[in-house]
Design a protein around this motif. Structure first.
Motif, PDB file in Angstrom:
ATOM      1  N   GLY A  63       0.788  -1.220   0.000  1.00 61.60           N
ATOM      2  CA  GLY A  63       0.000   0.000   0.000  1.00 61.60           C
ATOM      3  C   GLY A  63       0.827   1.281   0.000  1.00 61.60           C
ATOM      4  O   GLY A  63       0.286   2.365  -0.166  1.00 61.60           O
ATOM      5  N   ASP A  64       2.137   1.176   0.190  1.00 59.09           N
ATOM      6  CA  ASP A  64       3.006   2.350   0.180  1.00 59.09           C
ATOM      7  C   ASP A  64       3.277   2.752  -1.264  1.00 59.09           C
ATOM      8  O   ASP A  64       3.668   1.910  -2.072  1.00 59.09           O
ATOM      9  CB  ASP A  64       4.328   2.025   0.887  1.00 59.09           C
ATOM     10  N   PRO A  65       3.081   4.030  -1.628  1.00 62.82           N
ATOM     11  CA  PRO A  65       3.393   4.460  -2.987  1.00 62.82           C
ATOM     12  C   PRO A  65       4.891   4.521  -3.256  1.00 62.82           C
ATOM     13  O   PRO A  65       5.324   4.497  -4.392  1.00 62.82           O
ATOM     14  CB  PRO A  65       2.751   5.834  -3.099  1.00 62.82           C
ATOM     15  N   GLY A  66       5.708   4.610  -2.203  1.00 58.77           N
ATOM     16  CA  GLY A  66       7.156   4.518  -2.325  1.00 58.77           C
ATOM     17  C   GLY A  66       7.813   5.668  -3.051  1.00 58.77           C
ATOM     18  O   GLY A  66       7.362   6.809  -3.007  1.00 58.77           O
ATOM     19  N   GLY A  67       8.888   5.336  -3.730  1.00 55.51           N
ATOM     20  CA  GLY A  67       9.649   6.283  -4.519  1.00 55.51           C
ATOM     21  C   GLY A  67      10.254   5.556  -5.701  1.00 55.51           C
ATOM     22  O   GLY A  67      10.402   4.336  -5.674  1.00 55.51           O
ATOM     23  N   HIS A  68      10.600   6.297  -6.737  1.00 55.23           N
ATOM     24  CA  HIS A  68      11.167   5.648  -7.916  1.00 55.23           C
ATOM     25  C   HIS A  68      12.381   6.410  -8.434  1.00 55.23           C
ATOM     26  O   HIS A  68      12.507   7.615  -8.228  1.00 55.23           O
ATOM     27  CB  HIS A  68      10.106   5.478  -9.018  1.00 55.23           C
ATOM     28  N   ALA A  69      13.264   5.670  -9.102  1.00 58.05           N
ATOM     29  CA  ALA A  69      14.463   6.257  -9.690  1.00 58.05           C
ATOM     30  C   ALA A  69      14.066   7.154 -10.853  1.00 58.05           C
ATOM     31  O   ALA A  69      13.136   6.839 -11.605  1.00 58.05           O
ATOM     32  CB  ALA A  69      15.404   5.149 -10.171  1.00 58.05           C
ATOM     33  N   VAL A  70      14.769   8.273 -10.990  1.00 54.62           N
ATOM     34  CA  VAL A  70      14.491   9.211 -12.074  1.00 54.62           C
ATOM     35  C   VAL A  70      15.789   9.606 -12.769  1.00 54.62           C
ATOM     36  O   VAL A  70      16.876   9.498 -12.202  1.00 54.62           O
ATOM     37  CB  VAL A  70      13.751  10.477 -11.578  1.00 54.62           C
ATOM     38  N   ASP A  71      15.633  10.091 -13.991  1.00 60.57           N
ATOM     39  CA  ASP A  71      16.738  10.607 -14.796  1.00 60.57           C
ATOM     40  C   ASP A  71      16.327  12.015 -15.222  1.00 60.57           C
ATOM     41  O   ASP A  71      15.681  12.192 -16.251  1.00 60.57           O
ATOM     42  CB  ASP A  71      16.962   9.700 -16.002  1.00 60.57           C
ATOM     43  N   PRO A  72      16.658  13.021 -14.392  1.00 59.79           N
ATOM     44  CA  PRO A  72      16.158  14.378 -14.638  1.00 59.79           C
ATOM     45  C   PRO A  72      16.496  14.943 -16.015  1.00 59.79           C
ATOM     46  O   PRO A  72      15.766  15.776 -16.539  1.00 59.79           O
ATOM     47  CB  PRO A  72      16.823  15.216 -13.543  1.00 59.79           C
ATOM     48  N   GLY A  73      17.578  14.499 -16.640  1.00 56.84           N
ATOM     49  CA  GLY A  73      17.972  15.027 -17.940  1.00 56.84           C
ATOM     50  C   GLY A  73      17.353  14.325 -19.126  1.00 56.84           C
ATOM     51  O   GLY A  73      17.509  14.761 -20.255  1.00 56.84           O
ATOM     52  N   ALA A  74      16.639  13.234 -18.883  1.00 54.93           N
ATOM     53  CA  ALA A  74      16.070  12.462 -19.994  1.00 54.93           C
ATOM     54  C   ALA A  74      14.878  13.192 -20.598  1.00 54.93           C
ATOM     55  O   ALA A  74      14.110  13.850 -19.895  1.00 54.93           O
ATOM     56  CB  ALA A  74      15.659  11.083 -19.514  1.00 54.93           C
ATOM     57  N   GLU A  75      14.723  13.059 -21.900  1.00 58.88           N
ATOM     58  CA  GLU A  75      13.616  13.702 -22.610  1.00 58.88           C
ATOM     59  C   GLU A  75      12.805  12.661 -23.351  1.00 58.88           C
ATOM     60  O   GLU A  75      13.289  11.582 -23.676  1.00 58.88           O
ATOM     61  CB  GLU A  75      14.165  14.737 -23.591  1.00 58.88           C
ATOM     62  N   GLY A  76      11.564  12.994 -23.626  1.00 63.40           N
ATOM     63  CA  GLY A  76      10.691  12.103 -24.378  1.00 63.40           C
ATOM     64  C   GLY A  76      10.079  11.039 -23.498  1.00 63.40           C
ATOM     65  O   GLY A  76       9.870  11.239 -22.303  1.00 63.40           O
ATOM     66  N   SER A  77       9.811   9.906 -24.118  1.00 62.16           N
ATOM     67  CA  SER A  77       9.197   8.802 -23.386  1.00 62.16           C
ATOM     68  C   SER A  77       9.805   7.489 -23.856  1.00 62.16           C
ATOM     69  O   SER A  77      10.462   7.432 -24.885  1.00 62.16           O
ATOM     70  CB  SER A  77       7.684   8.788 -23.593  1.00 62.16           C
ATOM     71  N   SER A  78       9.565   6.478 -23.049  1.00 62.81           N
ATOM     72  CA  SER A  78      10.065   5.137 -23.363  1.00 62.81           C
ATOM     73  C   SER A  78       8.884   4.189 -23.395  1.00 62.81           C
ATOM     74  O   SER A  78       8.039   4.207 -22.494  1.00 62.81           O
ATOM     75  CB  SER A  78      11.059   4.669 -22.295  1.00 62.81           C
ATOM     76  N   GLU A  79       8.840   3.339 -24.417  1.00 61.35           N
ATOM     77  CA  GLU A  79       7.765   2.365 -24.561  1.00 61.35           C
ATOM     78  C   GLU A  79       8.305   0.960 -24.373  1.00 61.35           C
ATOM     79  O   GLU A  79       9.506   0.759 -24.239  1.00 61.35           O
ATOM     80  CB  GLU A  79       7.154   2.465 -25.961  1.00 61.35           C
ATOM     81  N   GLY A  80       7.390  -0.009 -24.389  1.00 58.07           N
ATOM     82  CA  GLY A  80       7.781  -1.407 -24.399  1.00 58.07           C
ATOM     83  C   GLY A  80       8.010  -2.029 -23.041  1.00 58.07           C
ATOM     84  O   GLY A  80       8.672  -3.055 -22.934  1.00 58.07           O
ATOM     85  N   PHE A  81       7.469  -1.431 -21.996  1.00 59.29           N
ATOM     86  CA  PHE A  81       7.572  -2.002 -20.666  1.00 59.29           C
ATOM     87  C   PHE A  81       6.429  -3.000 -20.509  1.00 59.29           C
ATOM     88  O   PHE A  81       5.275  -2.611 -20.372  1.00 59.29           O
ATOM     89  CB  PHE A  81       7.491  -0.912 -19.596  1.00 59.29           C
ATOM     90  N   VAL A  82       6.762  -4.282 -20.562  1.00 59.42           N
ATOM     91  CA  VAL A  82       5.741  -5.331 -20.526  1.00 59.42           C
ATOM     92  C   VAL A  82       5.661  -5.895 -19.109  1.00 59.42           C
ATOM     93  O   VAL A  82       6.626  -6.450 -18.592  1.00 59.42           O
ATOM     94  CB  VAL A  82       6.052  -6.461 -21.530  1.00 59.42           C
ATOM     95  N   LEU A  83       4.496  -5.735 -18.495  1.00 62.36           N
ATOM     96  CA  LEU A  83       4.280  -6.240 -17.150  1.00 62.36           C
ATOM     97  C   LEU A  83       3.912  -7.715 -17.194  1.00 62.36           C
ATOM     98  O   LEU A  83       3.526  -8.249 -18.236  1.00 62.36           O
ATOM     99  CB  LEU A  83       3.173  -5.441 -16.461  1.00 62.36           C
ATOM    100  N   SER A  84       4.025  -8.370 -16.057  1.00 55.40           N
ATOM    101  CA  SER A  84       3.762  -9.812 -16.001  1.00 55.40           C
ATOM    102  C   SER A  84       2.316 -10.164 -16.349  1.00 55.40           C
ATOM    103  O   SER A  84       2.039 -11.278 -16.762  1.00 55.40           O
ATOM    104  CB  SER A  84       4.126 -10.369 -14.620  1.00 55.40           C
ATOM    105  N   ASN A  85       1.398  -9.198 -16.229  1.00 56.09           N
ATOM    106  CA  ASN A  85       0.000  -9.453 -16.588  1.00 56.09           C
ATOM    107  C   ASN A  85      -0.270  -9.196 -18.067  1.00 56.09           C
ATOM    108  O   ASN A  85      -1.413  -9.249 -18.517  1.00 56.09           O
ATOM    109  CB  ASN A  85      -0.938  -8.621 -15.719  1.00 56.09           C
ATOM    110  N   GLY A  86       0.796  -8.905 -18.842  1.00 56.28           N
ATOM    111  CA  GLY A  86       0.661  -8.674 -20.281  1.00 56.28           C
ATOM    112  C   GLY A  86       0.453  -7.217 -20.650  1.00 56.28           C
ATOM    113  O   GLY A  86       0.474  -6.874 -21.832  1.00 56.28           O
ATOM    114  N   GLN A  87       0.241  -6.367 -19.679  1.00 54.34           N
ATOM    115  CA  GLN A  87       0.037  -4.937 -19.941  1.00 54.34           C
ATOM    116  C   GLN A  87       1.318  -4.321 -20.497  1.00 54.34           C
ATOM    117  O   GLN A  87       2.405  -4.606 -20.023  1.00 54.34           O
ATOM    118  CB  GLN A  87      -0.364  -4.245 -18.640  1.00 54.34           C
TER     119      GLN A  87
END
Length: 125
Positions: A63-87
């Motif tokens: 239930g904790d939203p936590g924290g995530h790693a970031v790359d402040p200088g990155a631009e645009g977006s990244s696709e193709g992250f496939v989750l174990s449920n197929g999403q």
């Protein structure tokens, strides 16, 4: 008490910190792009990759939203992250890090229990 971590795939054997990058690479090589590691204290790390970049999230418990790693200088977006449920997910590039950096971050968390001092991360709480 020293915190131990297991890859949450039914295995109960703790993964040594130095073995984390190799274990993650092996899972990615088998087409498993989402990996959860669970600690003996109830915390968890999520690693999701598209093989070039990765989303790394550290949660203090269920239930904790936590924290995530970031790359402040990155631009645009990244696709193709496939989750174990197929999403299939797409993330802003700044909310992901290069895969080698992700391996380093996860290894450090498993080794020390905290984010590397030189890693950028965002608190999601």
């Amino acid at each position: 008490m020293i915190e131990s971590w297991v890859i949450d795939d039914g295995d109960t054997v703790p993964v040594p910190p130095g073995a984390v990058p190799k274990a993650l690479r092996a899972r990615v090589g088998r087409g498993l792009f989402e990996t959860w590691l669970t600690s003996s204290s109830g915390r968890s790390v999520t690693f999701v990759t598209n093989t070039e970049r990765a989303m790394v999230v550290l949660l203090d418990g269920e239930g904790d939203p936590g924290g995530h790693a970031v790359d402040p200088g990155a631009e645009g977006s990244s696709e193709g992250f496939v989750l174990s449920n197929g999403q299939h997910d797409k993330y802003p590039a700044q909310d992901t890090v290069a895969i080698d950096e992700a391996f380093r971050i996860v290894e450090h968390i498993v080794s020390t229990g905290s984010w590397p001092e030189d890693a950028h991360w965002a608190v999601d709480r």
